[in-house]
Write an enzyme that holds these catalytic residues in place. Structure first.
Site, PDB file in Angstrom:
ATOM      1  N   PHE A  51       0.805  -1.094  -0.184  1.00  0.00           N
ATOM      2  CA  PHE A  51      -0.204   0.012   0.072  1.00  0.00           C
ATOM      3  C   PHE A  51       0.848   1.243   0.029  1.00  0.00           C
ATOM      4  O   PHE A  51       1.608   1.565   1.051  1.00  0.00           O
ATOM      5  CB  PHE A  51      -0.965  -0.016   1.480  1.00  0.00           C
ATOM      6  CG  PHE A  51      -2.048   0.978   1.142  1.00  0.00           C
ATOM      7  CD1 PHE A  51      -3.077   1.039   0.401  1.00  0.00           C
ATOM      8  CD2 PHE A  51      -1.847   2.077   2.187  1.00  0.00           C
ATOM      9  CE1 PHE A  51      -4.064   2.121   0.537  1.00  0.00           C
ATOM     10  CE2 PHE A  51      -2.966   2.984   2.366  1.00  0.00           C
ATOM     11  CZ  PHE A  51      -3.812   3.132   1.165  1.00  0.00           C
ATOM     12  N   GLU A  82       4.362   9.681   2.172  1.00  0.00           N
ATOM     13  CA  GLU A  82       5.314  10.165   1.215  1.00  0.00           C
ATOM     14  C   GLU A  82       6.489  10.838   2.053  1.00  0.00           C
ATOM     15  O   GLU A  82       6.228  11.266   3.409  1.00  0.00           O
ATOM     16  CB  GLU A  82       5.060  11.237   0.365  1.00  0.00           C
ATOM     17  CG  GLU A  82       3.955  10.524  -0.779  1.00  0.00           C
ATOM     18  CD  GLU A  82       3.518  11.566  -1.793  1.00  0.00           C
ATOM     19  OE1 GLU A  82       2.750  11.161  -2.715  1.00  0.00           O
ATOM     20  OE2 GLU A  82       3.908  12.722  -1.813  1.00  0.00           O
ATOM     21  N   ALA A 119       4.386  13.800   3.251  1.00  0.00           N
ATOM     22  CA  ALA A 119       2.900  13.320   3.544  1.00  0.00           C
ATOM     23  C   ALA A 119       2.624  12.228   4.121  1.00  0.00           C
ATOM     24  O   ALA A 119       2.968  11.318   3.500  1.00  0.00           O
ATOM     25  CB  ALA A 119       2.221  13.430   1.905  1.00  0.00           C
ATOM     26  N   ILE A 121       9.010  -6.025  34.774  1.00  0.00           N
ATOM     27  CA  ILE A 121       9.051  -7.244  35.682  1.00  0.00           C
ATOM     28  C   ILE A 121      10.041  -8.355  35.463  1.00  0.00           C
ATOM     29  O   ILE A 121      10.435  -8.936  36.582  1.00  0.00           O
ATOM     30  CB  ILE A 121       7.710  -8.019  35.280  1.00  0.00           C
ATOM     31  CG1 ILE A 121       6.430  -7.491  35.724  1.00  0.00           C
ATOM     32  CG2 ILE A 121       7.680  -9.446  35.879  1.00  0.00           C
ATOM     33  CD1 ILE A 121       4.878  -7.809  35.433  1.00  0.00           C
ATOM     34  N   GLY A 131      16.611  -6.815  34.921  1.00  0.00           N
ATOM     35  CA  GLY A 131      17.726  -6.789  34.130  1.00  0.00           C
ATOM     36  C   GLY A 131      17.735  -7.755  33.059  1.00  0.00           C
ATOM     37  O   GLY A 131      18.217  -7.544  32.032  1.00  0.00           O
ATOM     38  N   GLU A 190      -0.728   2.984  10.286  1.00  0.00           N
ATOM     39  CA  GLU A 190      -2.328   3.131  10.033  1.00  0.00           C
ATOM     40  C   GLU A 190      -2.978   4.084  10.925  1.00  0.00           C
ATOM     41  O   GLU A 190      -4.109   4.051  11.179  1.00  0.00           O
ATOM     42  CB  GLU A 190      -2.859   1.704  10.722  1.00  0.00           C
ATOM     43  CG  GLU A 190      -2.079   0.594   9.959  1.00  0.00           C
ATOM     44  CD  GLU A 190      -2.992  -0.129   8.876  1.00  0.00           C
ATOM     45  OE1 GLU A 190      -4.208   0.269   8.652  1.00  0.00           O
ATOM     46  OE2 GLU A 190      -2.575  -1.073   8.254  1.00  0.00           O
ATOM     47  N   SER A 241      -1.491   7.745  17.075  1.00  0.00           N
ATOM     48  CA  SER A 241      -2.246   7.910  18.221  1.00  0.00           C
ATOM     49  C   SER A 241      -3.075   9.093  18.065  1.00  0.00           C
ATOM     50  O   SER A 241      -4.193   9.291  18.624  1.00  0.00           O
ATOM     51  CB  SER A 241      -1.728   7.513  19.579  1.00  0.00           C
ATOM     52  OG  SER A 241      -1.372   6.282  19.529  1.00  0.00           O
TER      53      SER A 241
END
Length: 384
Positions: A122, A126, A129, A338, A341, A364, A367
């Site tokens: 798809f 650009e 854009a 959680i 390291g 897509e 946010s």
């Protein structure tokens, strides 16, 4: 409702087994080599994963939106790059043809997309854009029986492997807005197309993006999507609306995988003589993640069902994409915390997911774009 629960369950069982037995063991190899093994790609084609959303008359499975969501929840249990390879074809790469293609265009391309013989890409974004998609500068000027295309597309997923591009280009230079944009089906071997070097990304190794450069590329008039100029932006928005629910489902699936890994680590890892899963502050991170996951999953399924009922789900799709992608990022951050390291080391894999899922909040529609879409729709509804 699901059209055929028995058939869907059989498909989901197959996908879950494929993810568990073939894809999860290959995650580290793909991350190291930046390539999905050819035998795995062939297996995806044989399973029909490239044709999930293609109509049955063209050799696809014609899944409903809800069925597609369920498959994506299963595919989310492994590295997102695997889904990306066929997801672009079943989603934004082919759906423009399904929605707005002429009968001839559908007959020519959809069967090959369904089998994976062709991979679709798809081409909208650009260099200047992205979020402002209506301002794109790639030009397609009519010259007899062809359009001459010039311009550059950026961050185009699967462009190095693509057989066709759904190209958005401006056919009316006088119309600087969305009305001047048209959609084309451009075959990748058309003279004048150059694929740039593969981008080096933060994550999702194995899923390739690159620039696509069009230089005096002559595209037959027959490749104009739907045979009409000025419909490209409408096609893109319809495709992206569906794609946002698809991506939200992947976000939920990947978050489930990360939380499951974090929970198992917390049960096994001992500090101060007991599993860290017994520490209330660790439990808080686990609980917050589970609650957000549940909310996102319910949102995605609800939006999918409404779309299958024929309702306008523009707002719901953006709500799903916004919440699920942000949720996924929070779950990734908590999972690394959680692990401690160990979460910063590549051998445990959680740092790879942490990098992979950051992309979900960008493509897509970022946010921030989802927030704008939601708010504008709210205002429009309230002021009718």
């Amino acid at each position: 409702m699901i059209r055929d629960p028995q058939t869907l369950n059989a498909l989901l069982d197959t996908v879950n087994r494929f993810v568990r037995e073939r894809l999860v063991p290959a995650e580290a190899l793909v991350a190291e080599t930046d390539e999905i093994p050819a035998d795995i790609v062939n297996d995806m084609k044989q399973m029909g994963l490239f044709g999930l959303t293609v109509p049955e008359e063209f050799g696809g499975l014609a899944l409903t939106m809800e069925e597609e969501v369920m498959v994506m929840l299963a595919m989310g249990q492994t590295s997102p790059c695997f889904r990306s390879l066929f997801g672009t074809t079943v989603g934004i790469g082919s759906q423009g043809i399904v929605f707005d293609g002429t009968p001839e265009q559908k007959a020519k391309y959809l069967p090959k997309l369904a089998t994976g013989e062709l991979i679709a890409s798809f081409a909208l974004t650009e260099p200047d854009a992205g979020s402002d998609a209506a301002s794109l500068r790639t030009m397609a000027i009519r010259d007899g029986d062809h359009y001459v295309v010039n311009g550059t597309k950026r961050y185009i997923t699967n462009s190095p492997q693509a057989g066709i591009f759904t190209l958005m280009a401006r056919t009316n230079p006088q119309d600087k807005g969305a009305g001047g944009v048209s959609a084309f089906i451009v075959e990748a071997n058309t003279p004048g197309i150059t694929i740039g070097k593969v981008d080096k990304k933060m994550g999702q190794r194995g899923a390739h993006t690159a620039d696509v450069i069009f230089e005096n590329c002559r595209v037959p008039v027959s490749q104009l999507m739907g045979g009409k100029e000025g419909q490209g932006f409408k096609t893109a928005m319809k495709v992206l609306e569906k794609g946002r629910i698809h991506i939200a489902a992947i976000c939920v699936g990947v978050a489930e995988r990360m939380l499951r890994d974090a929970l198992n680590y917390a049960i096994d890892r001992k500090q101060f003589g007991q599993p860290i899963a017994e520490f209330q502050l660790v439990q808080a991170m686990l609980a917050d993640s589970q609650a957000e996951l549940y909310a996102a999953r319910c949102m995605v399924i609800d939006a999918a069902r409404k779309r299958d009922e024929g309702l306008n789900v523009a707002t719901e799709a953006s709500c799903c994409k916004l919440f699920a992608s942000e949720m996924c990022g929070r779950v990734a951050d908590r999972a690394v915390q959680i692990f401690g390291g160990a979460g910063y080391l590549s051998e445990y894999g959680i740092e790879r997911f942490y990098r992979d899922v950051r992309l979900f909040r960008l493509y897509e529609g970022t946010s921030q774009i989802q927030q704008i879409v939601i708010a504008r729709n709210m205002v429009r509804e309230a002021t009718r």
